[in-house]
Design a protein around this motif. Sequence first.
Motif, PDB file in Angstrom:
ATOM      1  N   TYR A  74      11.026  20.538  56.838  1.00  0.00           N
ATOM      2  CA  TYR A  74      10.955  19.169  56.701  1.00  0.00           C
ATOM      3  C   TYR A  74      12.568  18.792  56.504  1.00  0.00           C
ATOM      4  N   ILE A  75      13.469  19.638  55.824  1.00  0.00           N
ATOM      5  CA  ILE A  75      15.020  19.158  55.685  1.00  0.00           C
ATOM      6  C   ILE A  75      15.601  19.353  57.160  1.00  0.00           C
ATOM      7  N   ASP A  76      15.187  20.336  58.109  1.00  0.00           N
ATOM      8  CA  ASP A  76      15.801  20.382  59.319  1.00  0.00           C
ATOM      9  C   ASP A  76      15.368  19.082  60.076  1.00  0.00           C
ATOM     10  N   ARG A  77      14.175  18.698  60.148  1.00  0.00           N
ATOM     11  CA  ARG A  77      13.683  17.516  60.850  1.00  0.00           C
ATOM     12  C   ARG A  77      14.441  16.212  60.266  1.00  0.00           C
ATOM     13  N   GLU A  78      14.433  16.118  58.826  1.00  0.00           N
ATOM     14  CA  GLU A  78      14.989  14.822  58.505  1.00  0.00           C
ATOM     15  C   GLU A  78      16.434  14.933  58.746  1.00  0.00           C
ATOM     16  N   VAL A  79      17.258  15.925  58.530  1.00  0.00           N
ATOM     17  CA  VAL A  79      18.491  15.754  58.919  1.00  0.00           C
ATOM     18  C   VAL A  79      19.101  15.537  60.427  1.00  0.00           C
ATOM     19  N   HIS A  80      18.202  15.918  61.185  1.00  0.00           N
ATOM     20  CA  HIS A  80      18.302  15.523  62.606  1.00  0.00           C
ATOM     21  C   HIS A  80      17.820  14.187  62.715  1.00  0.00           C
ATOM     22  N   LEU A  81      16.922  13.355  62.218  1.00  0.00           N
ATOM     23  CA  LEU A  81      16.369  12.130  62.179  1.00  0.00           C
ATOM     24  C   LEU A  81      17.526  11.304  61.548  1.00  0.00           C
ATOM     25  N   ARG A  82      18.092  11.428  60.426  1.00  0.00           N
ATOM     26  CA  ARG A  82      19.026  10.934  59.660  1.00  0.00           C
ATOM     27  C   ARG A  82      20.480  10.851  60.133  1.00  0.00           C
ATOM     28  N   GLN A  83      20.764  12.239  60.411  1.00  0.00           N
ATOM     29  CA  GLN A  83      22.338  12.416  60.793  1.00  0.00           C
ATOM     30  C   GLN A  83      22.569  12.911  62.057  1.00  0.00           C
ATOM     31  N   GLY A  84      21.587  13.290  62.896  1.00  0.00           N
ATOM     32  CA  GLY A  84      21.807  13.914  64.154  1.00  0.00           C
ATOM     33  C   GLY A  84      21.950  15.191  64.430  1.00  0.00           C
ATOM     34  N   GLY A  85      21.699  15.828  63.042  1.00  0.00           N
ATOM     35  CA  GLY A  85      22.050  17.257  62.874  1.00  0.00           C
ATOM     36  C   GLY A  85      23.020  17.728  61.721  1.00  0.00           C
ATOM     37  N   VAL A  86      23.422  18.853  61.503  1.00  0.00           N
ATOM     38  CA  VAL A  86      24.441  19.225  60.599  1.00  0.00           C
ATOM     39  C   VAL A  86      25.033  20.704  61.089  1.00  0.00           C
ATOM     40  N   ARG A  87      26.080  20.836  60.618  1.00  0.00           N
ATOM     41  CA  ARG A  87      26.841  22.038  61.393  1.00  0.00           C
ATOM     42  C   ARG A  87      26.512  23.123  60.370  1.00  0.00           C
ATOM     43  N   ASN A  88      26.359  23.003  58.924  1.00  0.00           N
ATOM     44  CA  ASN A  88      26.146  24.120  58.157  1.00  0.00           C
ATOM     45  C   ASN A  88      24.841  23.957  57.319  1.00  0.00           C
ATOM     46  N   PHE A  89      23.751  24.157  58.004  1.00  0.00           N
ATOM     47  CA  PHE A  89      22.421  24.041  57.395  1.00  0.00           C
ATOM     48  C   PHE A  89      22.253  24.666  56.065  1.00  0.00           C
ATOM     49  N   SER A  90      22.712  25.998  55.763  1.00  0.00           N
ATOM     50  CA  SER A  90      22.593  26.821  54.636  1.00  0.00           C
ATOM     51  C   SER A  90      23.359  25.872  53.478  1.00  0.00           C
ATOM     52  N   GLY A  91      24.526  25.334  53.838  1.00  0.00           N
ATOM     53  CA  GLY A  91      25.243  24.543  52.818  1.00  0.00           C
ATOM     54  C   GLY A  91      24.471  23.327  52.329  1.00  0.00           C
ATOM     55  N   LEU A  92      23.774  22.594  53.399  1.00  0.00           N
ATOM     56  CA  LEU A  92      22.919  21.481  53.414  1.00  0.00           C
ATOM     57  C   LEU A  92      21.745  21.906  52.443  1.00  0.00           C
ATOM     58  N   VAL A  93      21.242  23.110  52.331  1.00  0.00           N
ATOM     59  CA  VAL A  93      19.954  23.532  51.715  1.00  0.00           C
ATOM     60  C   VAL A  93      20.361  23.655  50.353  1.00  0.00           C
ATOM     61  N   ARG A  94      21.515  24.391  50.120  1.00  0.00           N
ATOM     62  CA  ARG A  94      22.155  24.630  48.770  1.00  0.00           C
ATOM     63  C   ARG A  94      22.265  23.518  48.030  1.00  0.00           C
ATOM     64  N   VAL A  95      22.900  22.407  48.502  1.00  0.00           N
ATOM     65  CA  VAL A  95      23.129  21.180  47.960  1.00  0.00           C
ATOM     66  C   VAL A  95      21.925  20.284  47.746  1.00  0.00           C
ATOM     67  N   ILE A  96      20.833  20.444  48.539  1.00  0.00           N
ATOM     68  CA  ILE A  96      19.687  19.860  48.295  1.00  0.00           C
ATOM     69  C   ILE A  96      18.957  20.441  47.168  1.00  0.00           C
ATOM     70  N   CYS A  97      19.051  21.693  47.001  1.00  0.00           N
ATOM     71  CA  CYS A  97      18.523  22.583  45.882  1.00  0.00           C
ATOM     72  C   CYS A  97      19.204  22.121  44.553  1.00  0.00           C
ATOM     73  N   VAL A  98      20.578  21.960  44.504  1.00  0.00           N
ATOM     74  CA  VAL A  98      21.099  21.513  43.192  1.00  0.00           C
ATOM     75  C   VAL A  98      20.683  19.978  43.080  1.00  0.00           C
ATOM     76  N   ALA A  99      20.814  19.339  43.827  1.00  0.00           N
ATOM     77  CA  ALA A  99      20.271  17.829  43.950  1.00  0.00           C
ATOM     78  C   ALA A  99      18.724  17.618  43.357  1.00  0.00           C
ATOM     79  N   TRP A 100      18.008  18.467  43.852  1.00  0.00           N
ATOM     80  CA  TRP A 100      16.520  18.420  43.248  1.00  0.00           C
ATOM     81  C   TRP A 100      16.498  18.836  41.880  1.00  0.00           C
ATOM     82  N   LEU A 101      17.477  19.957  41.416  1.00  0.00           N
ATOM     83  CA  LEU A 101      17.342  20.213  39.890  1.00  0.00           C
ATOM     84  C   LEU A 101      17.926  19.147  38.981  1.00  0.00           C
TER      85      LEU A 101
END
Length: 105
Positions: free
Chosen positions: A71-98
């Motif tokens: 879901y994160i991968d699909r949404e970042v492609h739809l919203r931003q056209g992708g991301v260079r640092n997927f693991s960094g994005l996942v870490r930030v999403i985890c912190v934001a969720w908390l």
Amino acid sequence: MAQAGKQGGWPVKDCKDPFKSDFDMQQIVPVSRSIRLNGFATCLRLEVVYWRILECIAEANGCSVSAVLSYIDREVHLRQGGVRNFSGLVRVICVAWLQEPPRIR
């Protein structure tokens, strides 16, 4: 706890030490897992603490960790056209969720 004014101490008085007495250093160990993101096999390397948060997110949504990551991968492609640092994005999403208020489950 270190006190202000001492070498290595906090810059202000009465700060809370971020290391709880029972802090588990194993949380920082990086773990690589093979995952499928929207049908593509890849490997993701995250610290144990982030895999645990992803498990909580998956449980809260009634799905698997792989589904959350897809879901994160699909949404970042739809919203931003992708991301260079997927693991960094996942870490930030985890912190934001908390940081969000507790969800009704």
